[in-house]
Design a protein around this motif. Sequence first.
Motif, PDB file in Angstrom:
ATOM      1  N   GLY A  15      14.767 -12.382   1.632  1.00  0.00           N
ATOM      2  CA  GLY A  15      15.773 -13.272   1.056  1.00  0.00           C
ATOM      3  C   GLY A  15      16.822 -12.506   0.290  1.00  0.00           C
ATOM      4  N   GLU A  16      17.583 -13.241  -0.482  1.00  0.00           N
ATOM      5  CA  GLU A  16      18.665 -12.672  -1.295  1.00  0.00           C
ATOM      6  C   GLU A  16      18.179 -11.457  -2.089  1.00  0.00           C
ATOM      7  OE1 GLU A  16      22.004 -13.811  -1.873  1.00  0.00           O
ATOM      8  OE2 GLU A  16      21.611 -14.951  -0.035  1.00  0.00           O
ATOM      9  N   GLY A  17      18.969 -10.404  -2.093  1.00  0.00           N
ATOM     10  CA  GLY A  17      18.637  -9.233  -2.900  1.00  0.00           C
ATOM     11  C   GLY A  17      17.411  -8.492  -2.416  1.00  0.00           C
ATOM     12  N   GLY A  18      17.026  -8.725  -1.149  1.00  0.00           N
ATOM     13  CA  GLY A  18      15.890  -7.983  -0.587  1.00  0.00           C
ATOM     14  C   GLY A  18      14.583  -8.732  -0.605  1.00  0.00           C
ATOM     15  N   GLY A  19      14.538  -9.884  -1.279  1.00  0.00           N
ATOM     16  CA  GLY A  19      13.314 -10.675  -1.279  1.00  0.00           C
ATOM     17  C   GLY A  19      12.435 -10.399  -2.481  1.00  0.00           C
ATOM     18  N   ALA A  20      11.226 -10.972  -2.444  1.00  0.00           N
ATOM     19  CA  ALA A  20      10.326 -10.869  -3.594  1.00  0.00           C
ATOM     20  C   ALA A  20       8.892 -10.667  -3.111  1.00  0.00           C
ATOM     21  CB  ALA A  20      10.420 -12.147  -4.435  1.00  0.00           C
ATOM     22  N   PRO A  21       8.124  -9.796  -3.798  1.00  0.00           N
ATOM     23  CA  PRO A  21       6.716  -9.586  -3.426  1.00  0.00           C
ATOM     24  C   PRO A  21       5.919 -10.866  -3.674  1.00  0.00           C
ATOM     25  CG  PRO A  21       7.431  -7.983  -5.094  1.00  0.00           C
ATOM     26  CD  PRO A  21       8.491  -9.048  -5.013  1.00  0.00           C
ATOM     27  N   ILE A  22       4.896 -11.085  -2.875  1.00  0.00           N
ATOM     28  CA  ILE A  22       3.983 -12.198  -3.103  1.00  0.00           C
ATOM     29  C   ILE A  22       2.944 -11.736  -4.124  1.00  0.00           C
ATOM     30  CG2 ILE A  22       2.174 -13.579  -2.002  1.00  0.00           C
ATOM     31  CD1 ILE A  22       4.067 -13.509   0.531  1.00  0.00           C
ATOM     32  N   ALA A  23       2.660 -12.586  -5.090  1.00  0.00           N
ATOM     33  CA  ALA A  23       1.821 -12.198  -6.239  1.00  0.00           C
ATOM     34  C   ALA A  23       0.533 -11.517  -5.783  1.00  0.00           C
ATOM     35  CB  ALA A  23       1.500 -13.441  -7.076  1.00  0.00           C
ATOM     36  N   GLY A  24       0.250 -10.361  -6.352  1.00  0.00           N
ATOM     37  CA  GLY A  24      -1.004  -9.655  -6.092  1.00  0.00           C
ATOM     38  C   GLY A  24      -0.986  -8.733  -4.898  1.00  0.00           C
TER      39      GLY A  24
ATOM     40  N   VAL B 286      10.831  -0.188   5.434  1.00  0.00           N
ATOM     41  CA  VAL B 286       9.946   0.599   4.578  1.00  0.00           C
ATOM     42  C   VAL B 286      10.642   0.944   3.262  1.00  0.00           C
ATOM     43  CG1 VAL B 286       8.909   2.906   4.386  1.00  0.00           C
ATOM     44  CG2 VAL B 286       8.424   1.461   6.386  1.00  0.00           C
ATOM     45  N   ALA B 287      11.926   1.286   3.319  1.00  0.00           N
ATOM     46  CA  ALA B 287      12.667   1.599   2.092  1.00  0.00           C
ATOM     47  C   ALA B 287      12.677   0.389   1.160  1.00  0.00           C
ATOM     48  CB  ALA B 287      14.096   2.009   2.443  1.00  0.00           C
TER      49      ALA B 287
ATOM     50  N   SER C 183       4.524   3.904   4.416  1.00  0.00           N
ATOM     51  CA  SER C 183       5.433   4.871   5.046  1.00  0.00           C
ATOM     52  C   SER C 183       5.739   4.415   6.475  1.00  0.00           C
ATOM     53  CB  SER C 183       4.816   6.258   5.059  1.00  0.00           C
ATOM     54  OG  SER C 183       3.667   6.248   5.889  1.00  0.00           O
ATOM     55  N   GLU C 184       6.826   4.943   7.031  1.00  0.00           N
ATOM     56  CA  GLU C 184       7.302   4.487   8.337  1.00  0.00           C
ATOM     57  C   GLU C 184       6.237   4.672   9.423  1.00  0.00           C
ATOM     58  OE1 GLU C 184      11.442   5.724   8.780  1.00  0.00           O
ATOM     59  OE2 GLU C 184      11.340   5.168  10.898  1.00  0.00           O
ATOM     60  N   GLY C 185       5.481   5.761   9.342  1.00  0.00           N
ATOM     61  CA  GLY C 185       4.467   6.051  10.360  1.00  0.00           C
ATOM     62  C   GLY C 185       3.312   5.064  10.364  1.00  0.00           C
ATOM     63  N   GLU C 186       3.217   4.224   9.331  1.00  0.00           N
ATOM     64  CA  GLU C 186       2.112   3.258   9.254  1.00  0.00           C
ATOM     65  C   GLU C 186       2.496   1.888   9.808  1.00  0.00           C
ATOM     66  OE1 GLU C 186      -0.203   4.467   5.155  1.00  0.00           O
ATOM     67  OE2 GLU C 186       1.825   3.660   4.956  1.00  0.00           O
ATOM     68  N   VAL C 187       3.720   1.768  10.324  1.00  0.00           N
ATOM     69  CA  VAL C 187       4.238   0.448  10.724  1.00  0.00           C
ATOM     70  C   VAL C 187       4.310   0.324  12.246  1.00  0.00           C
ATOM     71  CG1 VAL C 187       6.202  -1.134  10.603  1.00  0.00           C
ATOM     72  CG2 VAL C 187       5.575   0.240   8.598  1.00  0.00           C
TER      73      VAL C 187
END
Lengths: 246, 246
Positions: free
Chosen positions: B26-35, B65-66, B76-80
Amino acid sequence: MAAWGERLAGVRGVLLDISGVLYDGGEGGGAPIAGSVEAVARLKRSRLKVRFCTNESQKSRGRLVALLRQLGYDISEGEVTAPAPAACRILRERGLRPHLLVHDGVRSEFAQVDTSNPNCVVIADAGESFSYQNMNKAFQVLMELDNPVLISLGRGRYYKETSALMLDVGAYMKALEYACGIEAEVVGKPSPEFFESALQQMGVEAHQAVMIGDDIVGDVGGAQRCGMRALQVRTGKFRFVHMGDP
Amino acid sequence: MAAWGERLAGVRGVLLDISGVLYDGGEGGGAPIAGSVEAVARLKRSRLKVRFCTNESQKSRGRLVALLRQLGYDISEGEVTAPAPAACRILRERGLRPHLLVHDGVRSEFAQVDTSNPNCVVIADAGESFSYQNMNKAFQVLMELDNPVLISLGRGRYYKETSALMLDVGAYMKALEYACGIEAEVVGKPSPEFFESALQQMGVEAHQAVMIGDDIVGDVGGAQRCGMRALQVRTGKFRFVHMGDP
């Protein structure tokens, strides 16, 4: 193949599709298909009843008829059966307040419809208005409803303009059906109610009528399921290879 | 319901979906889900192998990843495992030159792919680039091909951003399928090949792996069909009422 006379025995009325049969839309209003202006004039001089049965939903009937008259056709608004007015009747009957995803050119047909606090979505051939933002808004309105109702003005896959084939409303109907897990109600060809209202307006029974169109599903299949005869022209979207009509 | 220990017996690897499980975009890159930042960190400290298995196709893996690192994730990119690189492999193997209907943010993943004189169409979650004009162009390219090939990066119906539910690529895939009378090839979840490549990259057998996602079809159903276990989180697009998953 039976002779023409035999195949058309007892026909009292002719329903004519417009796009791809009379003309191909496009830049500068489009271009008549060779011979069609004269064909309409001859039909109207004959003893046959004539009605125009279209899924055109980018333009109001007024605009469409003005354009066709300019191209030389003998046609008036009262002779046209089109999906937008049919949809307005359904909306009124069922107390539905639509969120409209339609082309600006057809918006005037919905002028008398209450669009506040929408409880359904109506989509038409919106052309350039099928932006991601507008599609997403329609999707979000549907997902907010307990009983999502999606009304689609036609379900055509594509139509032909003078320059190229163009995506029609059916593709976007399918997108919303899939995203929301629902099934749209189609107003327009090939819906039986739509053909029946055209027949009624013409005062002709199904078995006395022939539908002439370029769409094997919307025109030919739909009309035949209503007990009418149907002819497919080889103009408009007609292609020699059909890629699996849905 | 079996206890957690029993349900996860023998698990050696965990596949994590990203959008709706780790964070909402979302806006500004989004937000982590709690936990979730802590959960990823704990998983990585455990003896379990961890891999991120996403259908994200708006952003290159580098950008994704960034963004996630900025939100605090150890990734890291190699894990995706992501669909764009998988699609590139398929294009190369089959000599396909795509017309790309994708978001500008993912275009760099296709930098090495020949896009001249296209003989297929690749669609991804193009967001605002799903304009009528761009959809029509993709449709026209497909209709010109003798054997139209449509490759879709995922077939999701929608995903959740911080502000609202958003239409995903699957809706537009359906639109093109219907318009052209074809069936798309899906690269990404729930395609078995995609899960299998993620397992291979992780070095874990299907019966030793669990997929954690928010999509009952793409994540849970897809993983189970490959012989994996799966858990559906109640974040992201999860809704208590499912409206008939296709």
